[in-house]
Motif scaffolding. Structure first.
Motif, PDB file in Angstrom:
ATOM      1  N   THR A  23       0.883  -1.152  -0.093  1.00  0.00           N
ATOM      2  CA  THR A  23      -0.045   0.038  -0.010  1.00  0.00           C
ATOM      3  C   THR A  23       0.849   1.242  -0.133  1.00  0.00           C
ATOM      4  N   VAL A  24       0.511   2.317  -0.996  1.00  0.00           N
ATOM      5  CA  VAL A  24       1.187   3.345  -1.117  1.00  0.00           C
ATOM      6  C   VAL A  24       0.551   4.647  -0.289  1.00  0.00           C
ATOM      7  N   SER A  25       1.431   5.394   0.190  1.00  0.00           N
ATOM      8  CA  SER A  25       0.656   6.644   0.928  1.00  0.00           C
ATOM      9  C   SER A  25       1.805   7.677   1.055  1.00  0.00           C
ATOM     10  N   GLY A  26       0.861   8.885   1.129  1.00  0.00           N
ATOM     11  CA  GLY A  26       1.641  10.122   0.953  1.00  0.00           C
ATOM     12  C   GLY A  26       2.387  10.653  -0.114  1.00  0.00           C
ATOM     13  N   HIS A  27       1.671  10.119  -1.247  1.00  0.00           N
ATOM     14  CA  HIS A  27       2.184  10.329  -2.532  1.00  0.00           C
ATOM     15  C   HIS A  27       1.152  11.561  -3.017  1.00  0.00           C
ATOM     16  N   THR A  28       1.641  12.349  -3.968  1.00  0.00           N
ATOM     17  CA  THR A  28       0.750  13.425  -4.806  1.00  0.00           C
ATOM     18  C   THR A  28       0.458  13.084  -6.030  1.00  0.00           C
ATOM     19  N   SER A  29       1.130  11.913  -6.749  1.00  0.00           N
ATOM     20  CA  SER A  29       0.911  11.678  -8.137  1.00  0.00           C
ATOM     21  C   SER A  29       0.689  10.022  -8.399  1.00  0.00           C
ATOM     22  N   ASN A  30       0.154   9.709  -9.263  1.00  0.00           N
ATOM     23  CA  ASN A  30       0.305   8.275  -9.389  1.00  0.00           C
ATOM     24  C   ASN A  30       1.503   7.873 -10.001  1.00  0.00           C
ATOM     25  N   PRO A  31       1.917   6.599  -9.863  1.00  0.00           N
ATOM     26  CA  PRO A  31       3.256   6.045 -10.472  1.00  0.00           C
ATOM     27  C   PRO A  31       3.108   5.717 -11.882  1.00  0.00           C
ATOM     28  N   ARG A  32       3.827   5.298 -12.764  1.00  0.00           N
ATOM     29  CA  ARG A  32       3.625   4.832 -14.053  1.00  0.00           C
ATOM     30  C   ARG A  32       3.785   3.454 -14.059  1.00  0.00           C
ATOM     31  N   VAL A  33       4.767   2.983 -13.158  1.00  0.00           N
ATOM     32  CA  VAL A  33       4.754   1.440 -13.038  1.00  0.00           C
ATOM     33  C   VAL A  33       4.885   1.156 -11.425  1.00  0.00           C
ATOM     34  N   MET A  34       4.425   0.017 -11.003  1.00  0.00           N
ATOM     35  CA  MET A  34       4.712  -0.595  -9.603  1.00  0.00           C
ATOM     36  C   MET A  34       5.042  -2.032  -9.982  1.00  0.00           C
ATOM     37  N   GLY A  35       6.134  -2.438  -9.027  1.00  0.00           N
ATOM     38  CA  GLY A  35       7.130  -3.658  -9.363  1.00  0.00           C
ATOM     39  C   GLY A  35       7.449  -4.433  -7.991  1.00  0.00           C
TER      40      GLY A  35
END
Length: 126
Positions: A23-35
């Motif tokens: 789970t990703v938190s604290g971000h302001t933009s979506n990633p291009r890729v998750m690995g």
């Protein structure tokens, strides 16, 4: 500050299954890729699987094709790794990674990712 929190690791017998979550938190933009990557004892970190956050494209290492499945739930900012038919050689610390600008040729390279989780241990043993 972006944080990636993995969970779901543990001890499983050969042939068993586990599902890892990140789970990703604290971000302001979506990633291009998750690995997902993994690092076994005395080994370098190696690519396991990746997906494009927007779209249906997935990537897998040959060693896990047909056994592992990567997926995501955008509403939860979570990426999953379903691992079936586990083998002792799958034993490793598994890391989740977030790539903001990762291009196709970089999906299997740790240097193509910007943020990393702390890892979760997966042990496959009888």
């Amino acid at each position: 500050q972006v944080q990636l929190a993995e969970s779901g690791g543990g001890l499983v017998q050969p042939g068993g299954s586990l599902r890892l979550s990140c789970t990703v938190s604290g971000h302001t933009s979506n990633p291009r890729v998750m690995g997902w990557f993994r690092q076994g004892p005395g080994r370098e970190r190696e690519f396991v699987a990746a997906l494009r956050w927007n779209g249906d494209t997935t990537y897998y290492a040959d060693s896990v094709k047909g056994r592992f499945t990567i997926s995501r739930d955008k509403s939860k900012n979570t990426v999953y790794l379903q691992m079936n038919s586990l083998k002792p050689e799958d034993t490793a610390v598994y890391y989740c990674a977030r790539g903001l600008r990762t291009i196709t040729s970089e999906t299997s390279n740790p240097r193509g990712y910007d943020d990393w989780g702390q890892g979760t241990q997966v042990t496959v043993s009888s």
